[in-house]
Design an enzyme around this catalytic site. Sequence first.
Site, PDB file in Angstrom:
ATOM      1  N   ASP A 299       0.585  -1.104   0.369  1.00 29.47           N
ATOM      2  CA  ASP A 299       0.351   0.056   0.000  1.00 29.47           C
ATOM      3  C   ASP A 299       1.012   1.213  -0.261  1.00 29.47           C
ATOM      4  O   ASP A 299       2.121   1.627  -0.007  1.00 29.47           O
ATOM      5  CB  ASP A 299      -0.701   0.064   1.277  1.00 29.47           C
ATOM      6  CG  ASP A 299      -2.099   0.867   1.651  1.00 29.47           C
ATOM      7  OD1 ASP A 299      -1.578   1.434   0.444  1.00 29.47           O
ATOM      8  OD2 ASP A 299      -2.480   0.618   1.391  1.00 29.47           O
TER       9      ASP A 299
HETATM   10  C1  BGC Z   1      -5.110   3.776  -0.349  1.00 30.70           C
HETATM   11  C2  BGC Z   1      -5.151   2.556  -1.253  1.00 30.70           C
HETATM   12  C3  BGC Z   1      -4.992   2.642  -2.627  1.00 30.70           C
HETATM   13  C4  BGC Z   1      -4.336   3.574  -2.679  1.00 30.70           C
HETATM   14  C5  BGC Z   1      -3.077   4.208  -3.854  1.00 30.70           C
HETATM   15  C6  BGC Z   1      -3.539   4.274   0.048  1.00 30.70           C
HETATM   16  O1  BGC Z   1      -3.923   5.128   0.466  1.00 30.70           O
HETATM   17  O2  BGC Z   1      -5.249   2.356   1.530  1.00 30.70           O
HETATM   18  O3  BGC Z   1      -6.120   1.711  -1.117  1.00 30.70           O
HETATM   19  O4  BGC Z   1      -5.325   1.920  -3.586  1.00 30.70           O
HETATM   20  O5  BGC Z   1      -3.241   4.759  -1.424  1.00 30.70           O
HETATM   21  O6  BGC Z   1      -4.026   5.228  -3.924  1.00 30.70           O
END
Ligand code: BGC
Length: 762
Positions: A299
């Site tokens: 993530d």
């Molecule tokens: C989120 C993810 C997301 C990623 C990219 C993160 O802060 O937890 O779910 O896909 O950002 O935007």
Amino acid sequence: MSSTPIYTSIIVILILMSCSPKTAEQSMSKQVNSSTKSSSKVESLLAQMTLDEKIGQMNQYNGFFDVTGPAPEGGDNKKKYDQIKAGEVGSMLNVRGAKEVRRMQELAVENSRLGIPMIFAFDVIHGLKTTFPIPLAEAASWDMDYIEQAAAVAAQEAAAAGLNWTFAPMVDISRDARWGRVMEGAGEDPYLGSRVAVARVKGFQGEDLAADHTVLACTKHFAAYGFAESGKDYNTADIGLSTLYNVVLPPFKATVDAGVGSFMNSFNELNGVPATADEFLQQDILKDAWGFDGVMVSDWGSIREMIDHGHAADGEHAAELAANAGCHMDMESALYTKHLKALVEQGKVPLSIIDDSARRVLEAKEKLGLFEDPYRYCDEAREKERTYTGAHLKVAHEVAKRSIVLLKNDADVLPLKKSGQKIAVIGQLADSKNSPLGNWRLASDDNSASSVVEALQARAGNEINYSQGVMLYSGQEFFVMDININEEDASGMDEAVSLAESSDVVIMVLGEHGMQTGEGRSRADIDLPGMQQELLERVHAANPNVVLVLMNGRPLAIEWADQHIPAIVEAWHLGTKSGDAIADVLYGDYNPSGKLPMTFPRHVGQVPIYYNHKNTGRPGPSDAVFWSHYTDVSNEPLYPFGHGLSYASFDYRDLSVSVDSVGRKLDVSVSVKNSSDVDGEEVIQLYIRDHVAKVTRPVKELKAFEKVMITAGESKTIDFNLTEADLSYYDNRGHLVFEPGAFSVFVGGSSQTVLEQKVEVE
Ligand code: BGC
């Protein structure tokens, strides 16, 4: 009709796990074993690639400058730009649009030594430009065909915008309405969650990833992110093995079985180990037991966050832990490119880990057809043709209608009479064209949703008057900003009250702004924010003929409203066609058919509250003090999981359950009659209870459902077939076990089912 439960009908692979820590070499051999045989193209590329280039495939950067302008001269951006040209960036996120993607892709393909294209990723969570209901709302439709169609439309618009990869579906089960990200999942139930997850993966990925209308899906967040303690985002998850195996993991596994191409790990720690570096989750379960052969991306910055978790000493250590645990791509920590080469040279990360990771990323590129033509998704004319089309808006409208849940309708206040009525519409959300788009809608146009006011005013017949009442929020409503909730300015209240007094019916549109839910938007109170409760009470005192339309991204505790307001419609954040869909339901042009995917509590203190809880040793109720209950609030939810009314009424009768003991199968049939004079769809839900087990089972578990249209006066017989797998559960070692004994089968229109039959299965 028969039901084929998705996650239980697959071949069950026993999960043989050991929780002992593994050495890098043990991990390495597992990595090598789990990788698939690649094509000659991928193998020949790997054979030519330098270590830096392989590590580059494991690196994902955010879109960091305007690619249509000149390249930045200095700082980090210059370095990233040079890295793309050197073939050291495998993927980018947040670059979108056929033209922009082409320009960025050219940097990699035209400049780097091997010309390997990048994959372009984006959070296509509930549509790209055509915006669908938030995922929690879509799950309330219990309509797998439409959920799949919505994902397919989203994929089509995304692929036309140059994108190859969506970070969806989020399949995190959550029992905590305080957690802001419940809006992004399918609610509290692992069976419904699995069905929805599979429908979304199928919709995104279609039959062929190389087609010009499909994208790679990404199941996230692995795992237990939805169990953030106290509902506070990013918080520690501390759950037992039984919950992990039976509640959290099933939707993830269902998507692996459905062929999902990628996974994302999660920010949280579980049992003291950040998921990003958790070998038990990523290696033992996902790859070894489930045979996942796709890409695991971290993530955002989650590799670096392991330093704050207290798990990694520094960036180098974090990169080592994540890579060895099976995290193939680093999203925005920039630690793999910085440290992996040295870690390999020092023998701390085996080369086979790098090879396996790079191979998986290259394989994804191959499946997407990017080696054949890196610009295959970069056609500007096609982008125009395929975005925000009439056909897409039609699907958005259909899904939005189906996502609405009629929570209460006393004295048949709804549907509204079509003419001769003076209708007051009150509440700032009624007039909003932005909030109904919900959170996670990075590519929607601002103010592009239809509002309730305009949709009602577009219909002739009644007189529609609008008053904002008290302000709910102020500020510009962009994706990144937090809106300001009004807690003190009561101006507008009197005007709304006098409008209510002079009207036949009042429609109050209250709830949460779309940006009050989503990532980082947890709430400790889940009541109506700001001054809306006071507004509701004052308007109701002036005219009790109130229809409350809720717009929100999580269950709300609205006990007062339930006690006083005759009709309550749950309308979530429904996307582009929000107002039209709500007007359809209010006027009865669409007979509501949604059912709650998450329990609504009476009071925030009941959270986590969920239908599939354990019985405990003191279930009560009893007159004495010492049973499992609160002294100040009932144990009962306000609205249970699976609840949702219709303008029709359905009678359930003749439940029959026959046991085929040889095959340990149950044949279930039930008759459902529409005893009203309107046609309607009903979600017929089947739950079981396994009365005695070595690891105790919940009081009820959803195992099958069918959404069926039943015309006025008609009776339908619905058949379900439960298999041995449906009657089994995961023990605390992750083995799927069946134990003979007594089972109850329940059928009805919500988790508070009406019919029950108990059987013995040998
Ligand atoms: C989120 C993810 C997301 C990623 C990219 C993160 O802060 O937890 O779910 O896909 O950002 O935007």
